[in-house]
Design an enzyme around this catalytic site. Sequence first.
Site, mmCIF file in Angstrom:
data_model
loop_
_atom_site.group_PDB
_atom_site.id
_atom_site.type_symbol
_atom_site.label_atom_id
_atom_site.label_comp_id
_atom_site.label_asym_id
_atom_site.label_seq_id
_atom_site.Cartn_x
_atom_site.Cartn_y
_atom_site.Cartn_z
ATOM 1 N N GLU A 1 -6.274 4.068 -2.608
ATOM 2 C CA GLU A 1 -5.442 2.901 -2.913
ATOM 3 C C GLU A 1 -4.722 2.467 -1.650
ATOM 4 O OE1 GLU A 1 -2.676 3.486 -6.122
ATOM 5 O OE2 GLU A 1 -1.255 2.036 -5.310
ATOM 6 N N GLU B 1 4.402 -4.405 -1.435
ATOM 7 C CA GLU B 1 4.997 -3.688 -2.558
ATOM 8 C C GLU B 1 6.482 -3.462 -2.297
ATOM 9 O OE1 GLU B 1 3.915 0.084 -5.432
ATOM 10 O OE2 GLU B 1 3.593 0.313 -3.277
#
Length: 328
Positions: A137, A142
């Site tokens: 990932e 974020e």
Amino acid sequence: MKLNIVNVSVALASLAGSALAGAVYTLSDNIVGEGFYSSFNFEAIPDPTDGRVTYVNQSTAQMLNLTYSTSNTFIMRADDTTVLTPSGPGRNSVRIRSNSQYTQHVVVFDMQHMPEGCGTWPAVWETNESNWPAGGEVDIVEGVNNVEPNQSTLHTSPNCTMPNSTAQLGTAVSTNCDTAVDGNSGCGVQLTEDYNSFGPGFNSINGGWYAMERTNSYIQVWFWERDDESAPFDATTGASSIDTNLWGTPAAYFPNTDCDLASHFDANNIIINLTFCELMQRTGGDWAGNSAVYAASGCPSDCVTYVDNNPTAFTNAYFQFSSINVYT
């Protein structure tokens, strides 16, 4: 492994040579406006991190005006009108996944706005949902609760770590990418060189460009503000070919020094989502909804109560993209 200065120099020289040899890419996907609807699937799934959210399908999102587009822009957002009941479903929002998967590639996001607000957890990332975490990932964008700056992070299966010091503009906050270690914090880099890289600061400057390059030798992330005169022309104009060797020092740099990237990352999809008050440990879970993190962000009440009772607080909880360009 602790590297001395000589070893670091040799390693960086080797990586620079690899980048120079493989830094030219050709445009393979140009996603603009209505093209988002044919390039992405709307995932009406239970939130894997058990956030205070209900992801809706495309037809529902369009009916509720949670997504819309023009010829040159695409917007996806959360509901900002409904007061939720404590025992009822979470706040309606959108999660999209690219139809295409990518291995070694560059992706450039021209983003004008990202979600902001207490309780929000927006993310732009890549993974293979059916093979997580073994397929890796990459979190490109974020953050939570308007806390700046952005954090870019890798999450992997065991035996993948990053050096304490590397050639990047940002600041490493963790170095073990293994999801089973440190509550799945991953190996993260905060973009401390530019606090406008996330949240209200990002939106105040009309956004900018995020780019991620993934190879078997390194993964790296760049961010350029909208008015940054040093932003590379090929990245910001959607050129038919790009040369990342000319893009300068990245904000975040993840080398294969102590991580075999080829075996830790498989073909990944691009995912863009907005959730609220995530509560479970998965993709960096227990962050936005963590009581200590939420309080430290200066946010009122507790996360779930605030999200339930204050829909107008999420009027600015939306993504606005001018384009996504993928190069291979």
